[in-house]
Scaffold this motif. Structure first.
Motif, PDB file in Angstrom:
ATOM      1  N   TYR A 145       0.847  -1.185   0.000  1.00  0.00           N
ATOM      2  CA  TYR A 145       0.000   0.000   0.000  1.00  0.00           C
ATOM      3  C   TYR A 145       0.885   1.237   0.000  1.00  0.00           C
ATOM      4  O   TYR A 145       1.703   1.424   0.908  1.00  0.00           O
ATOM      5  N   VAL A 146       0.718   2.078  -1.016  1.00  0.00           N
ATOM      6  CA  VAL A 146       1.507   3.295  -1.156  1.00  0.00           C
ATOM      7  C   VAL A 146       0.709   4.450  -0.545  1.00  0.00           C
ATOM      8  O   VAL A 146      -0.416   4.733  -0.977  1.00  0.00           O
ATOM      9  N   LEU A 170       3.294  -1.152   4.139  1.00  0.00           N
ATOM     10  CA  LEU A 170       2.999   0.248   3.860  1.00  0.00           C
ATOM     11  C   LEU A 170       4.241   0.915   3.282  1.00  0.00           C
ATOM     12  O   LEU A 170       5.318   0.827   3.869  1.00  0.00           O
ATOM     13  N   ILE A 171       4.096   1.555   2.135  1.00  0.00           N
ATOM     14  CA  ILE A 171       5.209   2.208   1.456  1.00  0.00           C
ATOM     15  C   ILE A 171       5.052   3.727   1.587  1.00  0.00           C
ATOM     16  O   ILE A 171       4.032   4.286   1.179  1.00  0.00           O
ATOM     17  N   MET A 172       6.051   4.365   2.180  1.00  0.00           N
ATOM     18  CA  MET A 172       6.085   5.830   2.245  1.00  0.00           C
ATOM     19  C   MET A 172       7.168   6.313   1.296  1.00  0.00           C
ATOM     20  O   MET A 172       8.361   6.179   1.584  1.00  0.00           O
ATOM     21  N   PRO A 173       6.796   6.841   0.119  1.00  0.00           N
ATOM     22  CA  PRO A 173       7.806   7.321  -0.831  1.00  0.00           C
ATOM     23  C   PRO A 173       8.590   8.498  -0.256  1.00  0.00           C
ATOM     24  O   PRO A 173       8.049   9.315   0.495  1.00  0.00           O
ATOM     25  N   ARG A 174       9.845   8.584  -0.643  1.00  0.00           N
ATOM     26  CA  ARG A 174      10.694   9.662  -0.153  1.00  0.00           C
ATOM     27  C   ARG A 174      10.173  11.028  -0.606  1.00  0.00           C
ATOM     28  O   ARG A 174      10.239  12.006   0.132  1.00  0.00           O
ATOM     29  N   PHE A 175       9.609  11.107  -1.835  1.00  0.00           N
ATOM     30  CA  PHE A 175       9.125  12.402  -2.319  1.00  0.00           C
ATOM     31  C   PHE A 175       7.872  12.842  -1.557  1.00  0.00           C
ATOM     32  O   PHE A 175       7.636  14.039  -1.391  1.00  0.00           O
ATOM     33  N   ARG A 197       1.410  17.070  12.282  1.00  0.00           N
ATOM     34  CA  ARG A 197       0.514  15.954  12.609  1.00  0.00           C
ATOM     35  C   ARG A 197       0.844  14.743  11.727  1.00  0.00           C
ATOM     36  O   ARG A 197       0.885  13.609  12.195  1.00  0.00           O
ATOM     37  N   GLY A 198       1.095  14.993  10.430  1.00  0.00           N
ATOM     38  CA  GLY A 198       1.455  13.896   9.534  1.00  0.00           C
ATOM     39  C   GLY A 198       2.743  13.213   9.953  1.00  0.00           C
ATOM     40  O   GLY A 198       2.842  11.974   9.922  1.00  0.00           O
ATOM     41  N   LEU A 199       3.747  13.994  10.373  1.00  0.00           N
ATOM     42  CA  LEU A 199       5.009  13.402  10.836  1.00  0.00           C
ATOM     43  C   LEU A 199       4.799  12.596  12.113  1.00  0.00           C
ATOM     44  O   LEU A 199       5.415  11.531  12.305  1.00  0.00           O
ATOM     45  N   ASP A 200       3.920  13.074  12.999  1.00  0.00           N
ATOM     46  CA  ASP A 200       3.607  12.315  14.218  1.00  0.00           C
ATOM     47  C   ASP A 200       2.933  10.986  13.886  1.00  0.00           C
ATOM     48  O   ASP A 200       3.217   9.965  14.520  1.00  0.00           O
ATOM     49  N   ILE A 201       2.049  11.001  12.876  1.00  0.00           N
ATOM     50  CA  ILE A 201       1.382   9.759  12.459  1.00  0.00           C
ATOM     51  C   ILE A 201       2.394   8.767  11.903  1.00  0.00           C
ATOM     52  O   ILE A 201       2.337   7.552  12.194  1.00  0.00           O
ATOM     53  N   LEU A 202       3.362   9.260  11.117  1.00  0.00           N
ATOM     54  CA  LEU A 202       4.391   8.374  10.571  1.00  0.00           C
ATOM     55  C   LEU A 202       5.236   7.760  11.692  1.00  0.00           C
ATOM     56  O   LEU A 202       5.557   6.562  11.656  1.00  0.00           O
ATOM     57  N   ASN A 203       5.618   8.562  12.679  1.00  0.00           N
ATOM     58  CA  ASN A 203       6.379   8.033  13.816  1.00  0.00           C
ATOM     59  C   ASN A 203       5.563   7.011  14.592  1.00  0.00           C
ATOM     60  O   ASN A 203       6.099   6.004  15.080  1.00  0.00           O
ATOM     61  N   GLN A 210       3.805  -4.075  14.956  1.00  0.00           N
ATOM     62  CA  GLN A 210       2.887  -4.845  14.141  1.00  0.00           C
ATOM     63  C   GLN A 210       2.706  -4.255  12.737  1.00  0.00           C
ATOM     64  O   GLN A 210       2.017  -4.842  11.904  1.00  0.00           O
ATOM     65  N   VAL A 211       3.324  -3.103  12.500  1.00  0.00           N
ATOM     66  CA  VAL A 211       3.169  -2.422  11.211  1.00  0.00           C
ATOM     67  C   VAL A 211       4.478  -2.492  10.438  1.00  0.00           C
ATOM     68  O   VAL A 211       5.537  -2.177  10.977  1.00  0.00           O
ATOM     69  N   ASP A 212       4.391  -2.916   9.186  1.00  0.00           N
ATOM     70  CA  ASP A 212       5.567  -2.992   8.314  1.00  0.00           C
ATOM     71  C   ASP A 212       5.587  -1.747   7.430  1.00  0.00           C
ATOM     72  O   ASP A 212       4.950  -1.701   6.375  1.00  0.00           O
ATOM     73  N   LEU A 213       6.290  -0.715   7.893  1.00  0.00           N
ATOM     74  CA  LEU A 213       6.376   0.552   7.159  1.00  0.00           C
ATOM     75  C   LEU A 213       7.773   0.700   6.572  1.00  0.00           C
ATOM     76  O   LEU A 213       8.771   0.583   7.279  1.00  0.00           O
ATOM     77  N   LYS A 214       7.839   0.957   5.257  1.00  0.00           N
ATOM     78  CA  LYS A 214       9.123   1.096   4.583  1.00  0.00           C
ATOM     79  C   LYS A 214       9.185   2.434   3.849  1.00  0.00           C
ATOM     80  O   LYS A 214       8.198   2.874   3.250  1.00  0.00           O
ATOM     81  N   ILE A 215      10.344   3.075   3.925  1.00  0.00           N
ATOM     82  CA  ILE A 215      10.598   4.308   3.180  1.00  0.00           C
ATOM     83  C   ILE A 215      11.191   3.932   1.824  1.00  0.00           C
ATOM     84  O   ILE A 215      12.219   3.252   1.759  1.00  0.00           O
ATOM     85  N   HIS A 216      10.532   4.339   0.755  1.00  0.00           N
ATOM     86  CA  HIS A 216      10.989   3.994  -0.593  1.00  0.00           C
ATOM     87  C   HIS A 216      11.768   5.161  -1.172  1.00  0.00           C
ATOM     88  O   HIS A 216      11.228   6.248  -1.386  1.00  0.00           O
ATOM     89  N   ASP A 217      13.073   4.971  -1.424  1.00  0.00           N
ATOM     90  CA  ASP A 217      13.953   6.051  -1.884  1.00  0.00           C
ATOM     91  C   ASP A 217      14.063   6.140  -3.401  1.00  0.00           C
ATOM     92  O   ASP A 217      14.325   7.208  -3.939  1.00  0.00           O
ATOM     93  N   ARG A 218      13.876   5.059  -4.077  1.00  0.00           N
ATOM     94  CA  ARG A 218      14.201   5.014  -5.499  1.00  0.00           C
ATOM     95  C   ARG A 218      13.138   5.712  -6.350  1.00  0.00           C
ATOM     96  O   ARG A 218      11.945   5.561  -6.127  1.00  0.00           O
ATOM     97  N   GLU A 219      13.604   6.479  -7.333  1.00  0.00           N
ATOM     98  CA  GLU A 219      12.735   7.086  -8.329  1.00  0.00           C
ATOM     99  C   GLU A 219      13.211   6.661  -9.712  1.00  0.00           C
ATOM    100  O   GLU A 219      14.401   6.712 -10.015  1.00  0.00           O
ATOM    101  N   THR A 220      12.288   6.228 -10.539  1.00  0.00           N
ATOM    102  CA  THR A 220      12.623   5.816 -11.899  1.00  0.00           C
ATOM    103  C   THR A 220      12.766   7.055 -12.794  1.00  0.00           C
ATOM    104  O   THR A 220      12.253   8.137 -12.471  1.00  0.00           O
TER     105      THR A 220
END
Length: 359
Positions: A145-146, A170-175, A197-203, A210-220
């Motif tokens: 889920y992006v 859960l995918i959080m894109p770097r951009f 508030r958004g940054l607090d939700i991410l933290n 129980q949550v698999d959250l990944k920061i996605h750095d790559r851009e095509t």
């Protein structure tokens, strides 16, 4: 880090190969006793390979696998045909042996190209021919889920995920994270509050085991110069995932590109209690409606209720009869008729009036 270590090891191995090459007498004589250039050539070749690997970022696994497999089949067929045609060229005739080798090179070149081309053009259906070899990329397990900026600022995604309803990655894109940081640093007080508030939700999501959250750095390369919404669509298509959003416009754009979308607003509307005409419910009238006799109340989930005969009972908990339910793009609205106060007093109106406007 793993790629950096791999590249360092590759350079060290290339240096070892270069030292081995300069010790071969054939190369020494060919280079006129200047074997150092052989070592330099091997190192330049190694650096060129690493350079190509770095600058060609958009690598497709199915294409690489297709090339490898086609090359393997082509070389195997070339070897088999070479064994068959060897009887036509006497081994004691040096000219015949040379001709046979030249023929093998030509046949190998044609067969390798033909096999690679065939595999690349039919790779999506190739798994039906060889069940254990699959070139079409398929997602194993739940789709990722992006997340977009609006859904993180909204904050409900954290509550939904913590219920265990979503167990996908859960995918959080770097951009998107960069856009969120820009909002948090805004000079506008409201925007700054929303960004923080958004940054607090991410933290909160990141600190949940129980949550698999990944920061996605790559851009095509095709993402360069694109707006954030379009980058989200391209990334979701690349990962074969779904976009989680509350943005109506992003929802439409994603569907135009055949990208699946999970809209939390639609989920929230689907989970609201369903009331049918003829049912009774209790609601507190909080304000006047647009029509002369209407009052307006709200359920705990925010559903608006327009009550005929409710204007005289503002700030009172009343019992109403549901007359109709209207589903709109903004949510669900319920229309009803006042029947009695919660204390049991009957309504004096009793006349059923059509409620066709919204407060």
């Amino acid at each position: 880090m793993a790629l950096i270590v791999l590249r360092i090891v590759f350079i060290l191995v290339a240096a070892g190969v270069g030292i081995t090459v300069i010790q071969v007498d054939t190369f020494r004589s060919a280079l006129q006793d200047q074997p150092f250039w052989a070592f330099v050539g091997v190192m330049v070749l190694a650096l060129a390979v690493i350079g190509v690997d770095i600058f060609v970022k958009n690598k497709r696994y199915d294409t690489i696998s297709g090339v490898y497999f086609g090359l393997l089949v082509g070389l195997s067929l070339t070897y088999i045909l070479g064994l068959i045609t060897q009887v036509w060229f006497p081994a004691d005739n040096q000219g015949a042996v040379t001709a046979h080798r030249a023929l093998q090179l030509v046949v190998g070149m044609v067969l390798c190209y033909s096999c690679i081309s065939l595999v690349l053009q039919t790779k999506d259906d190739f798994r039906f021919i060889i069940p254990y070899v699959e070139f079409a990329k398929e997602v194993k397990g739940p789709k990722p889920y992006v997340l977009d900026t609006s859904i993180v600022i909204d904050g409900r995604i954290a509550d939904v995920v913590e219920t265990g309803f979503f167990d996908n990655v859960l995918i959080m894109p770097r951009f998107v994270l960069a856009e969120l940081q820009g909002i948090a640093d805004s000079s506008d007080k409201l925007k700054r509050s929303r960004g923080r508030r958004g940054l607090d939700i991410l933290n909160r999501l990141r600190n949940n085991d129980q949550v698999d959250l990944k920061i996605h750095d790559r851009e095509t390369p095709d993402m360069e110069g694109q707006p954030v919404d379009m980058k989200l669509v391209l990334l979701a298509k690349l990962l074969e995932g779904k976009i989680v959003t509350g943005d109506y416009n992003l929802n439409k754009v994603a569907k135009l590109h055949n990208v699946e979308v999970i809209n939390l607003n639609e989920i929230a509307n689907a989970l609201k209690p369903v009331f049918l005409p003829g049912e009774h419910l209790s609601v507190r009238i909080v304000k006047k409606g647009e029509e002369e006799s209407q009052g307006v109340g709200y359920l705990d989930d925010g559903t608006m209720i327009v009550v005929e005969g409710g204007r005289e009972h503002i700030n009172s908990q009343v019992r109403i009869l549901v007359t109709s339910v209207l589903q709109t793009s903004a949510g669900r609205m319920i229309f009803g008729r006042y029947e009695a106060n919660e204390g049991g007093q009957q309504g004096g109106g009793g006349q059923k009036t059509a409620a066709n406007t919204s407060a």
